[in-house]
Design a protein around this motif. Structure first.
Motif, PDB file in Angstrom:
ATOM      1  N   ALA A 144       0.874  -1.178   0.000  1.00  0.00           N
ATOM      2  CA  ALA A 144       0.000   0.000   0.000  1.00  0.00           C
ATOM      3  C   ALA A 144       0.907   1.223   0.000  1.00  0.00           C
ATOM      4  O   ALA A 144       1.619   1.468   0.972  1.00  0.00           O
ATOM      5  CB  ALA A 144      -0.896  -0.008   1.235  1.00  0.00           C
ATOM      6  N   GLY A 145       0.900   1.966  -1.094  1.00  0.00           N
ATOM      7  CA  GLY A 145       1.833   3.092  -1.205  1.00  0.00           C
ATOM      8  C   GLY A 145       3.255   2.585  -1.066  1.00  0.00           C
ATOM      9  O   GLY A 145       3.651   1.632  -1.729  1.00  0.00           O
ATOM     10  N   GLU A 146       3.998   3.192  -0.142  1.00  0.00           N
ATOM     11  CA  GLU A 146       5.383   2.769   0.070  1.00  0.00           C
ATOM     12  C   GLU A 146       5.497   1.689   1.138  1.00  0.00           C
ATOM     13  O   GLU A 146       6.605   1.324   1.533  1.00  0.00           O
ATOM     14  CB  GLU A 146       6.217   3.971   0.526  1.00  0.00           C
ATOM     15  N   CYS A 147       4.377   1.226   1.641  1.00  0.00           N
ATOM     16  CA  CYS A 147       4.417   0.272   2.762  1.00  0.00           C
ATOM     17  C   CYS A 147       4.074  -1.145   2.319  1.00  0.00           C
ATOM     18  O   CYS A 147       3.272  -1.358   1.407  1.00  0.00           O
ATOM     19  CB  CYS A 147       3.407   0.667   3.839  1.00  0.00           C
ATOM     20  N   ARG A 148       4.684  -2.080   3.030  1.00  0.00           N
ATOM     21  CA  ARG A 148       4.230  -3.459   2.930  1.00  0.00           C
ATOM     22  C   ARG A 148       3.385  -3.691   4.173  1.00  0.00           C
ATOM     23  O   ARG A 148       3.763  -3.305   5.287  1.00  0.00           O
ATOM     24  CB  ARG A 148       5.425  -4.398   2.958  1.00  0.00           C
ATOM     25  N   VAL A 149       2.221  -4.294   3.980  1.00  0.00           N
ATOM     26  CA  VAL A 149       1.296  -4.480   5.095  1.00  0.00           C
ATOM     27  C   VAL A 149       0.913  -5.950   5.215  1.00  0.00           C
ATOM     28  O   VAL A 149       0.592  -6.605   4.217  1.00  0.00           O
ATOM     29  CB  VAL A 149       0.008  -3.637   4.878  1.00  0.00           C
ATOM     30  N   LEU A 150       0.967  -6.454   6.447  1.00  0.00           N
ATOM     31  CA  LEU A 150       0.436  -7.780   6.733  1.00  0.00           C
ATOM     32  C   LEU A 150      -0.824  -7.583   7.569  1.00  0.00           C
ATOM     33  O   LEU A 150      -0.803  -6.842   8.555  1.00  0.00           O
ATOM     34  CB  LEU A 150       1.430  -8.622   7.537  1.00  0.00           C
ATOM     35  N   ALA A 151      -1.917  -8.221   7.168  1.00  0.00           N
ATOM     36  CA  ALA A 151      -3.148  -8.154   7.951  1.00  0.00           C
ATOM     37  C   ALA A 151      -3.166  -9.353   8.896  1.00  0.00           C
ATOM     38  O   ALA A 151      -2.869 -10.481   8.486  1.00  0.00           O
ATOM     39  CB  ALA A 151      -4.351  -8.192   7.020  1.00  0.00           C
ATOM     40  N   LEU A 152      -3.487  -9.089  10.152  1.00  0.00           N
ATOM     41  CA  LEU A 152      -3.482 -10.154  11.165  1.00  0.00           C
ATOM     42  C   LEU A 152      -4.871 -10.262  11.786  1.00  0.00           C
ATOM     43  O   LEU A 152      -5.573  -9.250  11.906  1.00  0.00           O
ATOM     44  CB  LEU A 152      -2.466  -9.809  12.261  1.00  0.00           C
ATOM     45  N   PRO A 153      -5.257 -11.465  12.205  1.00  0.00           N
ATOM     46  CA  PRO A 153      -6.587 -11.604  12.811  1.00  0.00           C
ATOM     47  C   PRO A 153      -6.605 -11.051  14.236  1.00  0.00           C
ATOM     48  O   PRO A 153      -5.669 -11.268  15.005  1.00  0.00           O
ATOM     49  CB  PRO A 153      -6.811 -13.118  12.819  1.00  0.00           C
TER      50      PRO A 153
END
Ligand SMILES: [Zn+2]
Ligand SMILES: [Zn+2]
Ligand SMILES: [Zn+2]
Length: 279
Positions: A144-153
């Motif tokens: 997302a944009g310049e970020c790497r994102v991990l979604a966690l429960p």
């Protein structure tokens, strides 16, 4: 990375609007210092986590350009985290010369449903065009944009897959952990396998020092400490990782000095509205 806490209260705010408990009454005597608005944070001026009803006030108080936000990560659909109606003002004749034409909004399926419900009466086609919505599921790994994102429960709701986020940018890593009770076990091996080593961790501390939390949907500082120990065991943090606590309930008497002292005793920092952290 610069993390700005724009709001640090639980759903009802502090003081709570309809409450006359002793804490809320006392907080009203010194609103300038004690008021906590609903949860929101900004990272580096272009990423927001959550979008509560106070988003307008947060932008004004901080002198922030919300049109520069490229990414909005929404943890879940509860109103204190997602007030979709306000997004109707992002464009058309309500906002011109915006810094960014489009904003990407990431949330679970319920967040998208709330967006549809909340905006269907007023949103203009020109405003819709500037909002790109993405459904995110637990354990998704995306850019997302310049970020790497991990979604966690999260352990927060039976009605939706509430999410927590691991956000990486320019070699730094943030773990954003509200709203949730004690973390689901699967998170630890997942983050370890991804090689995550956090520089900054923000915990849900709704119950502060309550020894017997009334639910498993949020945490106390004792539960925060237990989660931190697990993070150490799994190698997910380092010696100089910063630990913050936030999302405080009026029932916890979240006065600034009290929370500073409590957090400090257990090796955390207590977030407050407007507080900024550089990592
Ligand atoms: Zn909340
Ligand atoms: Zn109260
Ligand atoms: Zn919630």
């Amino acid at each position: 990375m610069r993390i700005k806490y724009l709001g640090t209260a639980a759903a009802e705010g502090f003081p709570a609007m309809f409450c006359n408990c002793v804490h809320c009454k006392q907080a009203r005597e010194d609103l300038g210092r004690q008021m906590r608005t609903r949860s929101q944070a900004m990272i580096d001026d272009d990423l927001l986590i959550d979008f509560p009803p106070e988003s307008y006030l947060h932008a004004m108080h901080g002198g922030l350009d919300f049109s520069a936000v490229r990414t909005l990560l929404v943890t879940h659909s509860h109103t204190d985290h997602f007030y979709a109606q306000e997004l109707c003002n992002r464009g058309y004749r309500f906002a011109t010369q915006m810094t960014e034409k489009t904003m990407d909004v990431y949330g679970n399926a319920e967040v998208l449903a709330v967006f549809e419900e909340g905006t269907k009466r007023e949103i203009r086609p020109a405003v819709s065009e500037g909002l790109r919505l993405h459904v995110v599921r637990p354990f998704d790994d995306f850019v997302a944009g310049e970020c790497r994102v991990l979604a966690l429960p999260a352990r927060h709701s039976v009605k939706e897959d509430a999410l927590l986020f691991c956000i990486q940018k320019h070699g730094k890593t943030v773990l954003w952990l509200n709203d949730t009770g004690p973390l689901p076990e699967e998170i630890y091996p997942f983050l370890a396998k991804k090689g995550i080593c956090a520089d900054f961790v923000s915990f849900d501390c709704t119950f502060a020092d309550d020894e017997e939390p009334s639910s498993q949907r949020h945490m106390s500082i004792f539960q925060n400490s237990a989660e931190r120990e697990k993070m150490v065991r799994f190698g997910l943090v380092k010696a100089n990782t910063k630990y913050y606590v936030t999302h405080f309930s009026h029932n916890s008497a979240p006065f600034r000095d009290r929370m500073d002292a409590l957090a400090g005793r257990y090796g955390f920092f207590a977030a407050y509205d407007g507080c900024e952290v550089d990592i």
